[in-house]
Design an enzyme around this catalytic site. Sequence first.
Site, PDB file in Angstrom:
ATOM      1  N   HIS A 153      -3.488  -3.990  10.724  1.00 22.61           N
ATOM      2  CA  HIS A 153      -2.909  -2.649  10.875  1.00 22.61           C
ATOM      3  C   HIS A 153      -1.539  -2.582  10.192  1.00 22.61           C
ATOM      4  CE1 HIS A 153      -1.918   1.109  13.287  1.00 22.61           C
ATOM      5  NE2 HIS A 153      -0.735   0.749  12.792  1.00 22.61           N
ATOM      6  N   CYS A 195      -0.531   4.251  16.458  1.00 19.37           N
ATOM      7  CA  CYS A 195       0.502   3.891  15.479  1.00 19.37           C
ATOM      8  C   CYS A 195       1.753   4.693  15.790  1.00 19.37           C
ATOM      9  CB  CYS A 195      -0.001   4.231  14.075  1.00 19.37           C
ATOM     10  SG  CYS A 195       1.191   3.866  12.778  1.00 19.37           S
TER      11      CYS A 195
HETATM   12 NI    NI Z   1       1.103   1.655  12.425  1.00 22.94          NI
END
Ligand code: NI
Length: 184
Positions: free
Chosen positions: A140, A98
């Site tokens: 996500h 991320c």
């Molecule tokens: Ni992310």
Amino acid sequence: MILPIYTFGQPVLRKVAEDITPDFQNLKELIENMYETMSHADGIGLAAPQIGLPIRVVVIDLDVLSEDFPEYKGFRHAFINGHIVETGDETDLLEEGCLSLPGIHESVRRARKIHVKYLDENLEPHDEWVEGYLARVIQHEFDHLEGHVFVDRIGSLRKQMIKSKLVNMMKGNFRCSYKVKIPR
Ligand code: NI
């Protein structure tokens, strides 16, 4: 315009993001800035909370995966006011990263198929089942809209093992190649 990416520990990453309303100003410009910020950081997805805005705007660009997944050639889309309506029973375990947690990669279990509702960049409504890698990326990114990050979904043992990294990240003790906004 490339915007700084808010990293782990920033309160905005823990907020439930709101749908935008029809009078929202400069949506096209926001989406362009999000694409530019994401590609500059070599990301494949970016949610508005990651640039400090608690609103339901997500961009996804899967073109870089098109060597392995030819179906994603040229795939570049914005998802506005997106919500996951239901998820299928089958799951996969795959490694994720991320842009808000630079340097951390962990396996996350997610549904293979999801039923989503969203508006595209032209504000046309979509109501569809999505599967495969796109379903994972949407989950996500939409997690960011619910105030979750992917490390919330890893096992407690793995979480224990990366705890010091997360603590350091909250203090701004990490390196990455793009502009970030650390918690203070
Ligand atoms: Ni992310």
